[in-house]
Scaffold this active site. Sequence first.
Site, PDB file in Angstrom:
ATOM      1  CG  ASN A   1      -3.906   1.092   6.784  1.00 23.33           C
ATOM      2  OD1 ASN A   1      -4.887   0.369   6.629  1.00 23.33           O
ATOM      3  ND2 ASN A   1      -3.297   1.689   5.787  1.00 23.33           N
TER       4      ASN A   1
ATOM      5  CG  ASP B   1       7.122   2.885   5.498  1.00 20.41           C
ATOM      6  OD1 ASP B   1       5.904   3.107   5.316  1.00 20.41           O
ATOM      7  OD2 ASP B   1       7.994   3.721   5.215  1.00 20.41           O
TER       8      ASP B   1
ATOM      9  CG  PHE C   1      -5.389  -0.518   1.243  1.00 22.81           C
ATOM     10  CD1 PHE C   1      -4.253   0.137   1.678  1.00 22.81           C
ATOM     11  CD2 PHE C   1      -5.506  -1.869   1.516  1.00 22.81           C
ATOM     12  CE1 PHE C   1      -3.251  -0.541   2.362  1.00 22.81           C
ATOM     13  CE2 PHE C   1      -4.514  -2.560   2.209  1.00 22.81           C
ATOM     14  CZ  PHE C   1      -3.376  -1.883   2.628  1.00 22.81           C
TER      15      PHE C   1
END
Length: 193
Positions: free
Chosen positions: A11, A70, A151
Amino acid sequence: MKKRLVFATNNGHKLEEIRAILGNTVEILSLKDIGCHEDIPETAETLEGNAAQKAEFIYKRYGLDCFADDTGLEVEALGGAPGVYSARYAGGEGHDSEANMRKLLAELAGKDDRKAQFRTVICLIEAGEKHLFEGVVKGKIIEEKRGGSGFGYDPVFVPEGYAETFAEMGNEEKNKISHRARAVQALCAYLNR
């Protein structure tokens, strides 16, 4: 010599955010930098499990000190959902932020309790030792999207004590208070001890 760590992510947004938060204290290598083009599994049922799974994959395969994260959005009225499934909440392949936000807003329609929190867990593996760090930012989900930066769920999340969404803040402001910033600050404090 500056410490080098691999950040186990594909990412680009996360990579940019982490590099900005860490500054020049640590050299952060991407998966691309080490020639890793594989899809790293994320099949655990918890954020902690996924972060560890990704870090272990890189450490075992490449033998490099690394960390993985995460992140999940946990919404009180939805029993903590989408949580570990945040990136693929709307189903299908990939990370469709628009579809995920539409589903979230539809599920919260008519609900007064819109309390939520973003939680990031980082798993660092250094010299074979595993360490976990967590960052949490509490806030609420608004009724419609606002803002053009950031985002994921940033356009619908307003952190506690603020009037604007993460997407309205701009990256510099968000990077000071975000869940990822808090987890990275805990990681930094550990690395710079």
